[in-house]
Structure formats: structure tokens, C-alpha cells
Write an enzyme that holds these catalytic residues in place. Structure first.
Site, PDB file in Angstrom:
ATOM      1  N   ASN A   1      -0.646  -0.962  -2.084  1.00 29.59           N
ATOM      2  CA  ASN A   1       0.533  -1.262  -3.104  1.00 29.59           C
ATOM      3  C   ASN A   1       0.348  -0.426  -4.279  1.00 29.59           C
ATOM      4  O   ASN A   1       0.806  -1.608  -5.267  1.00 29.59           O
ATOM      5  CB  ASN A   1       1.015  -2.803  -3.015  1.00 29.59           C
ATOM      6  CG  ASN A   1       0.515  -4.222  -3.887  1.00 29.59           C
ATOM      7  OD1 ASN A   1      -0.083  -3.719  -3.879  1.00 29.59           O
ATOM      8  ND2 ASN A   1       0.927  -4.164  -5.165  1.00 29.59           N
ATOM      9  N   PHE A   2       0.134   0.242  -4.300  1.00 32.17           N
ATOM     10  CA  PHE A   2      -0.287   1.443  -5.853  1.00 32.17           C
ATOM     11  C   PHE A   2       0.879   1.581  -5.960  1.00 32.17           C
ATOM     12  O   PHE A   2       1.742   2.172  -5.377  1.00 32.17           O
ATOM     13  CB  PHE A   2      -1.943   2.286  -5.789  1.00 32.17           C
ATOM     14  CG  PHE A   2      -3.020   1.905  -5.584  1.00 32.17           C
ATOM     15  CD1 PHE A   2      -3.691   0.559  -6.819  1.00 32.17           C
ATOM     16  CD2 PHE A   2      -3.806   1.704  -4.615  1.00 32.17           C
ATOM     17  CE1 PHE A   2      -4.555  -0.607  -6.240  1.00 32.17           C
ATOM     18  CE2 PHE A   2      -5.439   1.018  -4.672  1.00 32.17           C
ATOM     19  CZ  PHE A   2      -5.527  -0.092  -5.796  1.00 32.17           C
TER      20      PHE A   2
ATOM     21  N   ASP B   1       8.865  -9.520  -5.079  1.00 32.04           N
ATOM     22  CA  ASP B   1       7.758  -9.080  -4.693  1.00 32.04           C
ATOM     23  C   ASP B   1       7.665  -9.814  -3.757  1.00 32.04           C
ATOM     24  O   ASP B   1       6.517  -9.730  -2.292  1.00 32.04           O
ATOM     25  CB  ASP B   1       6.116  -9.947  -5.783  1.00 32.04           C
ATOM     26  CG  ASP B   1       6.627  -8.756  -6.917  1.00 32.04           C
ATOM     27  OD1 ASP B   1       6.269  -7.686  -5.994  1.00 32.04           O
ATOM     28  OD2 ASP B   1       6.722  -8.623  -7.870  1.00 32.04           O
TER      29      ASP B   1
END
Length: 402
Positions: free
Chosen positions: A95-96, A167
Site C-alpha cells: 500500500n505504498f 482505512d
């Protein structure tokens, strides 16, 4: 556990990706968390400055049941070690920010040339296309952009959700996609690029109101409402109300039942009103009718008349809630001599909570173990450590959990 046999290599930080891989790890997947020498940012930052045994509360919240492998990815030899891990894996999760994995030479297109059946899960902020790709994204920004904040509060007082709901939901959705892709791989031997985003997660949370709004386009004034009403699209009195000794929620829309339970002539007189079109006056009347009731008396009256209601609890109440205790939600864990309270995996399998078997509270706590699994000898491992290609550290909590 259900996902025993699934091997996952995780390039994840903050919450969306770690939540995804924690769900997978809880269900039995062998998750190896790739970390830099000093660990990801969430090891050094925590909400309310909470550190338990010098371990961040943020890290503890989303990183159980994973093994930590600390490596210098910018070193060609370090990158090759990671590629060897991927060769043995079913899934890569990252999840960069968009473009980071490409710079490392670890993007989906790179990896599927080496391993055609790889499942590659990308948890982005904005998605992989469009004008916002590459821009910073995090939970609060997405709550704002997705309409969630505007819809939650009245127009003159936009209200954010008090946790990183986007998130967390994004992590759950990404884990769902990975699990589906794993079933596909087992049946077809084909890989998949699973693509999740915080923006889509924030919108998915609002499927019900968005379907209603987009199908009717009533305009922005629809968000204006009486202060007790918590949504623009529910009929009155759906909302939160202050009574004499606390706050309650009243989700029912059955005004006749409510009028009888409260013995309210004011409500009886309004039974003919449309519960949506006239929701403001109905909500105001309910607020006035309940304000002097004590909770115990209100509960008895509502129970007697079949009126739905709920008590508004804070976290101190949650800590002592017998139903939450019966659901076995919290787990107390020793972390370097101090006690952390974790929130267990949300599902139960045959009435059982998935076990806690690993808690990598120190960066690189499983580096040596993983190198041994790759076939490296003790002298080779010592050379990799001495050259700063990999890193390790003592981890009492992890050893105790195992």
C-alpha cells in the site's frame, strides 16, 4: 485455520495494508512483513502517545500474527532475498504511494514475469487511474472527499467519523479480494492483480445513502435537518436523543408505538405526518418528550411497547459491557512486561477466536528464522547481518507468543 498454506509477502505501512494482512494472518496465512532497518513509521508513532512495552499502540493494532523480516531493499542482494521470498509466496500486498513499487522493480508487471501465478494486491489512496493518482491520501482526506463528513454532520457542522473507518474498511475489502483471488489461483493456477483504494472504500461504506441520493439527486438542501437526526435519508425519529441521565439512540420510525410508550399527546397529535417529509418536527417533538426520562424507566417503557432503542456508550462503558465480554472481543497480551489490550479478529470460526501465535514487537524479529527457511547457513546469515543487508533484534514478546 482456513488459510493455512497461503504465503503472503507484505510491503505495508500505516493501516490499510497492515489491516488487510492481519485479517489474512488471523485466518491462518503465513504473512512475512518486509521492514526497513528501523521499522515502518507506525512503529514510532501512536495515537495519544500510547506505547506499551515501548511498542506503538498503532503497530499493535494491525500487525499481530505476522513475522518480521528486516532488509535493505535498495541493496541488490537485499532485493534478491525478497524476490526469493516472493518465489515461495502466493500473495504480495503493498500500500505504498503509486510508483514506489515500480521504482523498486517490484511492481505487478515485474513480478508476474518471474512468477506468473502471483496474486498482487495494491491498496492505494485514489486508485490506479485519474487526476488524483500520486497525491497524498489518508483516512481523513478520503472521508472528506467521499462525502462522508458532509453527510454525517449538518451542513453548517460537517462531522468526521472518530476513527480511521476508511482505512480499516479498505483493509477488510483488500483481504476479501485477496481471498477470492486465492480461490481462483487454487482452481485455475492463474494470478490476479487485486486493486483496492481508500476512495472506493469510503464510497463503499455509503452504498445505501449514495444509491438513494444518486438515484434521485435531491440537492444539497437535503442534508439540512433537525439536530437529533443523524442522517439525511432516514425517517424520523432515527437519531440520538438526550434524556435525563444519558443519551440514547432511537432507530424506530413507528410513531404510534413511540407515542404510546412515552404517553405523549404531542406525538399522538402528529401521527398523521409524513415521517420523512416532516422529520424535523417529529424529531423535535420526540426530543422534548424524552428529555426528562431516566434510562431505566425509558427502557422499561420501550420494551413494553416493542420500541427499538440503544444506549450510547463511551469506551469506559465498552470495557465493562457484558455482551462485548461474551463476544470475546478483547485480548490481553504481555508486551515486554506491560499489558496491551488488543481487539480480536472480528469473525468466529466454529465458535472459536483465531489464536494469537506471533507478535513481532521488534523489527526483524524473524529475520534469522526466515533466512534459515530459505536455506542459508549460519555463516551466510552472519555475513548478511554484518554487511547491513538484513537486520534482526531480540523480541521477547514474539518468542513468548510462539
Amino acid at each position: 485455520m482456513l488459510l493455512n498454506g497461503m504465503k503472503v509477502v507484505s510491503f505495508c505501512h500505516f493501516l490499510q495494508g497492515p489491516a488487510c494482512t492481519q485479517y489474512l494472518a488471523d485466518m491462518g496465512a503465513d504473512v512475512i512483513k518486509i521492514e526497513p532497518a528501523n521499522g515502518p513509521f507506525e512503529r514510532h508513532w501512536s495515537g495519544a502517545n500510547v506505547f506499551v512495552g515501548n511498542v506503538s499502540g498503532f503497530f499493535l493494532a494491525a500487525n499481530r500474527n505476522k513475522r518480521s523480516f528486516a532488509v535493505d531493499l535498495k541493496n541488490p542482494e537485499g532485493k534478491e532475498l525478497v524476490l526469493r521470498l516472493i518465489d515461495r509466496a502466493d500473495v504480495v500486498v503493498e500500500n505504498f504511494r503509486t510508483g514506489v513499487m515500480e521504482k523498486l522493480g517490484l511492481a505487478y508487471e515485474d513480478l508476474r514475469k518471474r512468477k506468473p501465478d502471483i496474486i498482487f494486491a495494491s491498496g492505494t489512496g485514489w486508485g490506479l487511474h485519474g487526476p488524483m493518482v500520486g497525491r497524498t491520501a489518508q483516512d481523513l482526506i478520503i472521508q472528506a472527499r467521499s462525502g462522508l463528513i458532509a453527510a454525517t454532520g449538518p451542513r453548517d457542522r460537517p462531522t468526521a467519523i472518530g476513527c480511521a473507518v476508511v482505512d480499516q474498511h479498505g483493509g477488510a475489502l483488500l483481504a476479501l479480494g485477496v481471498t477470492a483471488a486465492y480461490v481462483k489461483k487454487l482452481t485455475t493456477r492463474q494470478g490476479t492483480h487485486v486493486q483496492g483504494s481508500l476512495l472506493n472504500s469510503g464510497l463503499d461504506l455509503q452504498t445505501e445513502p449514495l444509491t438513494n441520493y444518486m438515484s434521485s439527486r435531491p440537492g444539497r438542501t437535503v442534508f439540512e435537518r433537525q439536530e437529533n437526526l443523524i442522517s439525511w435519508f432516514h425517517e424520523a425519529p432515527y437519531g440520538v436523543y438526550k434524556i435525563a441521565d444519558r443519551n440514547v439512540v432511537i432507530p424506530t420510525n413507528e410513531i404510534p408505538k413511540l407515542a404510546e410508550a412515552l404517553d405523549s399527546d404531542s406525538l399522538r397529535a402528529l401521527q398523521h405526518l409524513d415521517r420523512y417529509a416532516d422529520r424535523d418536527i417529529l424529531a423535535s417533538t420526540v426530543a422534548e418528550a424524552v428529555k426528562n426520562w431516566m434510562f431505566d424507566d425509558l427502557a422499561k417503557a420501550f420494551d413494553a411497547h416493542g420500541v427499538w432503542y440503544g444506549i450510547v456508550q463511551d469506551y469506559e462503558d465498552v470495557a465493562n459491557d457484558p455482551q462485548i465480554a461474551a463476544n470475546n472481543v478483547f485480548r490481553h497480551v504481555d508486551v515486554n512486561g506491560e499489558t496491551a489490550t488488543l481487539v480480536n479478529h472480528p469473525l468466529r470460526y466454529d465458535d472459536n477466536v483465531p489464536p494469537l501465535h506471533t507478535l513481532s514487537t521488534a523489527t526483524g524479529s524473524h529475520t534469522i528464522e526466515i533466512l534459515e527457511e530459505l536455506g542459508f547457513s549460519p555463516p551466510e546469515i552472519q555475513r548478511l547481518l554484518a554487511d547491513g543487508i538484513v537486520y534482526t533484534s531480540a523480541d521477547k514478546a514474539s518468542q513468548a507468543a510462539e
